[in-house]
Scaffold this motif. Structure first.
Motif, mmCIF file in Angstrom:
data_model
loop_
_atom_site.group_PDB
_atom_site.id
_atom_site.type_symbol
_atom_site.label_atom_id
_atom_site.label_comp_id
_atom_site.label_asym_id
_atom_site.label_seq_id
_atom_site.Cartn_x
_atom_site.Cartn_y
_atom_site.Cartn_z
ATOM 1 N N THR A 73 0.832 -1.208 0.000
ATOM 2 C CA THR A 73 0.000 0.000 0.000
ATOM 3 C C THR A 73 0.862 1.252 0.000
ATOM 4 N N GLU A 74 1.964 1.210 0.763
ATOM 5 C CA GLU A 74 2.865 2.365 0.835
ATOM 6 C C GLU A 74 3.510 2.650 -0.523
ATOM 7 N N ASP A 75 3.983 1.590 -1.201
ATOM 8 C CA ASP A 75 4.586 1.779 -2.523
ATOM 9 C C ASP A 75 3.566 2.327 -3.513
ATOM 10 N N ASN A 76 2.341 1.826 -3.427
ATOM 11 C CA ASN A 76 1.286 2.301 -4.319
ATOM 12 C C ASN A 76 0.992 3.775 -4.071
ATOM 13 N N GLU A 77 0.954 4.190 -2.812
ATOM 14 C CA GLU A 77 0.677 5.593 -2.490
ATOM 15 C C GLU A 77 1.808 6.510 -2.955
ATOM 16 N N GLN A 78 3.061 6.063 -2.752
ATOM 17 C CA GLN A 78 4.200 6.871 -3.182
ATOM 18 C C GLN A 78 4.228 7.027 -4.701
ATOM 19 N N LEU A 79 3.931 5.947 -5.404
ATOM 20 C CA LEU A 79 3.886 6.007 -6.861
ATOM 21 C C LEU A 79 2.743 6.905 -7.320
ATOM 22 N N GLY A 80 1.607 6.809 -6.646
ATOM 23 C CA GLY A 80 0.467 7.661 -6.980
ATOM 24 C C GLY A 80 0.779 9.134 -6.784
ATOM 25 N N LYS A 81 1.481 9.477 -5.712
ATOM 26 C CA LYS A 81 1.864 10.874 -5.462
ATOM 27 C C LYS A 81 2.795 11.396 -6.550
#
Length: 709
Positions: A656-664
């Motif tokens: 989830t953290e990697d997905n959020e960082q990529l989304g940002k």
């Protein structure tokens, strides 16, 4: 000595001639050690190097011909680099003709066909179906595209010299390949595997000292319409123009994706694209936001991309097949897709179209490749490297003696945090790394599926069980390259043995077993035995192993009984036969038009050697036995119905953290300051690699080059 001042070169001069003159004499140049910041002496013989663009313009304008070399390469890197070099030559005063010599070390027709297709995509007017020399226009000058194999005949037909004075390569080839006296190797990026150098007529070489941010500094522009630069027969041109038109009217965001054709990424590209689809949805701030992921890499198979889009709630379009339509309704326009994300496969694009899309896109380019990275440096726009630890890493600004950029304020979790450009770089590298760092096992598995699918048509069914058993042994006891290679080669070799003696002998064995099963008299059996022994002697003289022939060409033969009944055959137990090396020569038959059996077996052995260690690490997981069972069904028995289940079990997760960082990052929350600093450095005059390489030629070199024409 502190950081370099604006406009100051890395090269300082101990002794120089009259300031402002067109030449400067270097007795003992000194250069900076970029890591320590201290001066480091480099003893070089006295030489005169022109640093005047006027001097370079004067010399280039006198040259009638320059040769440029183009290799095949995996993607479009070699070809784009060659065109960028031509563009720079014209910019610095060259007015003659370019001879673009293209080819590959292995002059395979399929490789050359792919190479011509790449050139047709990049060079307007180049006909991919024409394998003869042909003339096109590049940057306003004549460019003769000549296959390497036809260079001598072309020169003879045109009464020109086969040996020319100056040749340039973007990659690691020799001037002898181009048939030139002088050769320059000018890579598009600071690759460790490509050494910039000058090759002299006496075959000596001299390194070209390029800066860490050296690049081609190609010109770029965003034309309002791109239809004129597309090949007439390209069915995609109006579709891409329609996408760009709708994007211009702000109906959706546009995120270009390039580089997933790279050998380390393509087998697992669906994993990367799935992560991009999910993170793109995360990047949307409003419910009605939409994004087009435009895939600009050539892929052999797009079937799985369509399945991927469907399983992740995205639309899919293949512009080689599907239409792009926008429905007008008053002031409203409705896109041809309804989901938050539309995955659009386009394939390789003409260079100017690719650059136009990169310039116009409002979302970062996802990429791998030297030319595309260099181009983005010059634009100063954010991009995400797919292989941040590979050959085209994000530039380390601090290592280039550039003071830290202005601190920017970004909002994270409701707090204001000061972030330096160095922090931005490391953060972007980490995001790129999260996309591909854990896909190796999946890539090996996907590659193995393709390899075994290619081999299966020529692999005898009798060998399948044995190879399947060996595979289990490799995981438990360790991989043995010889056993796998020998087993496959023997199976195919004996499976391909087809002649009268062998077929007759195998028919006799079958008849003997049937007589035995039907309880024929001993006299009938003995008569058949004598015939078998006589023909066996003929076959043995040819170096053919009889029990291997039985193992690979028959089923249901009772080896134990046969060994006792006809002891002269010297048969052994089936499980012992593979331990002896076959004397048969593997036939040169091809599996398909472009796959050779020898190469295919070598690829399977190499792939298995890399896959086994990853599978071993799963031995203690609950899915291990199931995964091995699925692998055997898919690899060796071709059960395609288990394909999706196998891939899902091996596919790595995405936190989830990697997905959020990529989304940002996709949204635009990181990197603006860093990439602006990179742009500032990349566009400095001393960072033009073509200019630097040509300037490494002395006045004596130029005089000799002119005398050779």
């Amino acid at each position: 000595m502190g950081p370099l001042k604006s406009g100051e070169s890395f090269l300082t001069i101990q002794q120089a001639t009259i300031p402002g003159s067109s030449t400067e004499t270097f007795n003992e140049p000194k250069n900076y050690n970029l890591k320590s910041g201290k001066r480091k002496k480099t003893k070089i013989k006295s030489r005169t190097v022109s640093k005047s663009q006027g001097f370079l313009h004067q010399n280039l304008s006198k040259l009638p011909v320059i040769r440029i070399g183009v290799g095949a390469g995996a993607g479009l890197g070699d070809q784009v680099a060659a065109i960028n070099i031509i563009e720079n030559l014209v910019k610095f005063g060259f007015k003659g003709k370019v001879e673009l010599i293209y080819g590959a070390e292995d002059e395979d027709n399929k490789i050359l066909e792919k190479l011509r297709n790449k050139l047709s995509c990049l060079l307007p007017g180049f006909n991919a179906k024409n394998n003869s020399p042909q003339t096109v226009e590049v940057c306003g000058i004549e460019c003769e595209c000549i296959p390497k194999s036809q260079l001598h005949s072309y020169c003879k037909a045109h009464h020109s010299e086969t040996q020319q004075a100056l040749g340039i390569w973007p990659m690691n080839f020799r001037k002898s390949w181009l048939c030139t006296d002088y050769g320059l190797v000018i890579p598009p990026y600071g690759w460790s595997k490509v050494k910039p150098r000058v090759e002299f007529p006496d075959s000596t070489t001299k390194p070209i000292e390029l800066t860490k941010m050296a690049n081609y500094q190609q010109s770029s522009s965003a034309e309002t319409s791109l239809l004129d630069i597309w090949p007439e027969t390209d069915v995609r041109k109006e579709k891409v123009d329609g996408i760009l038109d709708d994007f211009k009217n702000k109906h959706f965001h546009l995120m270009p994706v390039y580089g997933i054709h790279h050998g380390e990424v393509e087998p697992g590209c669906e994993v990367v694209l799935e992560r991009l689809i999910k993170a793109t949805k995360t990047s949307h701030k409003k419910d009605n936001e939409q994004t087009v992921l435009l895939v600009m890499s050539n892929l052999d198979n797009t079937t799985r991309l369509e399945q991927l889009a469907e399983s992740n709630g995205a639309d899919f379009l293949n512009l080689n097949r599907d239409s792009w339509t926008s429905l007008k309704s008053g002031d409203q326009r409705k896109n041809c897709f309804k989901s938050p994300v539309c995955l659009v496969y386009c394939g390789s694009l003409p260079k100017k179209v690719f650059e136009h899309i990169c310039i116009k896109a409002d979302r970062p380019l996802v990429q791998e490749g030297a030319n595309s990275a260099s181009f983005m440096h010059q634009l100063g726009k954010p991009y995400l490297p797919l292989l941040p630890k590979g050959d085209t890493t994000l530039p380390d600004i601090d290592d280039l003696y550039i003071p830290p950029g202005k601190k920017q304020k970004t909002i994270q979790k409701g707090l204001i945090k000061e972030v330096t450009t160095d922090y931005q770089r490391s953060s972007i590298q980490a995001i790129g790394n999260s996309l591909t760092s854990d896909i190796k096992e999946y890539c090996y598995l996907a590659t193995a599926i393709e390899l075994w699918d290619s081999l299966r048509p020529v692999l005898p069914d009798s060998a399948t069980n044995r190879i399947s058993d060996y595979f289990s042994g490799f995981i438990n006891e360790g991989f043995d390259e010889f056993i796998l290679k020998n087993e496959i080669e023997e199976a195919i070799s004996y499976g391909e043995l087809e002649d009268h003696d062998i077929n007759t002998w195998l028919g006799m064995l079958k008849e003997l077993v049937e007589l035995r099963n039907n309880k024929a008299s001993i006299n009938i059996l003995n008569n058949m035995k004598k015939q078998i022994e006589l023909r066996s002697a003929v076959i043995k003289k040819r170096g053919i192993d009889l029990d291997k022939l039985i193992n690979y060409r028959t089923t249901g033969v009772p080896i134990g009984w046969l060994r006792k009944f006809i002891p002269n055959l010297s048969l052994r137990a089936a499980d012992q036969s593979s331990s002896e090396k076959t004397v048969c020569i593997l036939p040169a038959k091809k599996v398909s038009n472009d796959i050779n059996i020898h190469e295919l077996i070598g690829d399977i052995v190499d792939n298995t050697q890399m896959l086994i260690p990853h599978l071993k690490r799963r031995k203690k997981t609950k899915d291990f036995d199931k995964i091995i069972e699925l692998i055997k069904k898919r690899f060796f028995y071709g059960k395609t119905e288990v394909d999706n289940e196998l891939r899902e079990k091996v596919k790595p997760g995405f936190s989830t953290e990697d997905n959020e960082q990529l989304g940002k990052f996709i949204w635009g929350d990181l990197g603006e300051d860093y990439f602006k600093e990179v742009q500032h450095i990349a566009l400095k005059p001393e960072n033009n690699s073509v200019y630097s390489a040509l300037s490494s030629l002395t006045a004596v070199d130029w005089n000799q080059i002119h005398s050779l024409y």
